[in-house]
Design a protein around this motif. Structure first.
Motif, PDB file in Angstrom:
ATOM      1  N   GLN A  61     -40.431  18.811  -6.052  1.00 37.98           N
ATOM      2  CA  GLN A  61     -39.166  19.378  -6.536  1.00 37.98           C
ATOM      3  C   GLN A  61     -39.040  20.869  -6.239  1.00 37.98           C
ATOM      4  O   GLN A  61     -37.942  21.413  -6.233  1.00 37.98           O
ATOM      5  CB  GLN A  61     -39.016  19.162  -8.045  1.00 37.98           C
ATOM      6  CG  GLN A  61     -38.781  17.715  -8.433  1.00 37.98           C
ATOM      7  CD  GLN A  61     -38.616  17.597  -9.937  1.00 37.98           C
ATOM      8  OE1 GLN A  61     -39.600  17.482 -10.657  1.00 37.98           O
ATOM      9  NE2 GLN A  61     -37.384  17.660 -10.401  1.00 37.98           N
ATOM     10  N   HIS A  97     -41.292  10.946  -7.916  1.00 36.34           N
ATOM     11  CA  HIS A  97     -40.999  12.102  -7.057  1.00 36.34           C
ATOM     12  C   HIS A  97     -42.015  12.240  -5.918  1.00 36.34           C
ATOM     13  O   HIS A  97     -41.673  12.720  -4.837  1.00 36.34           O
ATOM     14  CB  HIS A  97     -41.014  13.401  -7.874  1.00 36.34           C
ATOM     15  CG  HIS A  97     -39.747  13.661  -8.641  1.00 36.34           C
ATOM     16  ND1 HIS A  97     -38.517  13.775  -8.029  1.00 36.34           N
ATOM     17  CD2 HIS A  97     -39.524  13.846  -9.968  1.00 36.34           C
ATOM     18  CE1 HIS A  97     -37.587  14.024  -8.952  1.00 36.34           C
ATOM     19  NE2 HIS A  97     -38.176  14.060 -10.140  1.00 36.34           N
ATOM     20  N   CYS A 135     -32.991  14.822 -14.820  1.00 33.88           N
ATOM     21  CA  CYS A 135     -33.917  15.404 -13.851  1.00 33.88           C
ATOM     22  C   CYS A 135     -33.389  16.761 -13.405  1.00 33.88           C
ATOM     23  O   CYS A 135     -32.191  16.907 -13.166  1.00 33.88           O
ATOM     24  CB  CYS A 135     -34.032  14.465 -12.652  1.00 33.88           C
ATOM     25  SG  CYS A 135     -35.152  15.063 -11.371  1.00 33.88           S
ATOM     26  N   HIS A 163     -41.572   8.645 -14.003  1.00 33.26           N
ATOM     27  CA  HIS A 163     -40.506   9.454 -13.383  1.00 33.26           C
ATOM     28  C   HIS A 163     -41.109  10.465 -12.400  1.00 33.26           C
ATOM     29  O   HIS A 163     -40.634  10.597 -11.260  1.00 33.26           O
ATOM     30  CB  HIS A 163     -39.727  10.171 -14.498  1.00 33.26           C
ATOM     31  CG  HIS A 163     -38.654  11.114 -14.017  1.00 33.26           C
ATOM     32  ND1 HIS A 163     -37.329  10.956 -14.322  1.00 33.26           N
ATOM     33  CD2 HIS A 163     -38.738  12.243 -13.266  1.00 33.26           C
ATOM     34  CE1 HIS A 163     -36.632  11.942 -13.762  1.00 33.26           C
ATOM     35  NE2 HIS A 163     -37.465  12.754 -13.123  1.00 33.26           N
TER      36      HIS A 163
END
Ligand SMILES: [Zn+2]
Length: 177
Positions: free
Chosen positions: A54, A148, A102, A144
């Motif tokens: 991210q 990613h 998110c 979750h």
């Protein structure tokens, strides 16, 4: 969203769709500094977790940092935990839908099906091999964040478009709980 060191990639950025590579040199100064920076960053942005991809580091590393807040009053408190090269060893058959959001998908909330509990294996920032069982909210955060590392975001797992909401509407809904 950005602070000095990191910018959070937003949905549509192709790097969010990469399969991240294993972390090789956990003890290196570079990696330990990166982990410190990411721990600082996730607390600054009030995240329940953040995965290295991210912030545009394609590495199999994430942080879980659950604590209760206005949006997740039922979130358990935990010391922020650095999870490196994680694997899920086994999962409970039971799947539950609950709300997720998110940092890379701003303003959207959705009901996402996740295994109610999982058994996981990972390496800690000091290089120890850890096995742990997570259930409920923490199992959800783990799944979750692991997504990613595999180029997935939570909206990929939404089963029905009616399970998606604008955050503004979602806040109305949870305030009525
Ligand atoms: Zn996320």
């Amino acid at each position: 969203m950005s602070t000095e060191k990191f910018t959070i990639l937003q949905l549509g950025h192709p790097h969010l769709r990469l399969t991240a590579r294993n972390v090789e040199s956990i003890q290196s100064d570079n990696m330990q500094n990166f982990i410190d920076d990411l721990l600082h960053f996730v607390s600054e942005v009030n995240g329940m977790g953040i995965a290295a991809p991210q912030v545009d580091h394609s590495l199999r590393l994430f942080i879980m940092s659950s604590r209760p807040n206005i949006r997740y009053p039922y979130a358990p408190s935990m010391q922020p935990t650095v999870i490196i090269n994680p694997e899920i060893i086994s999962v409970a058959k039971k799947v539950e839908k609950d709300w997720e959001g998110c940092l890379s998908v701003p303003s959207i909330r959705a009901l996402v099906p996740r295994h109610q509990s999982i058994r996981a294996r990972y390496t800690s920032r000091t290089g120890e091999h850890v096995e742990a069982t997570y259930s409920g909210f923490l199992a959800r955060v783990f799944q979750h964040e692991l997504d990613h590392l595999n180029g997935l975001v939570f909206t990929d797992r939404v089963e029905d478009n009616h399970d998606m909401m604008a955050e503004q509407e979602w806040l109305k809904l949870i305030s009525q709980r």
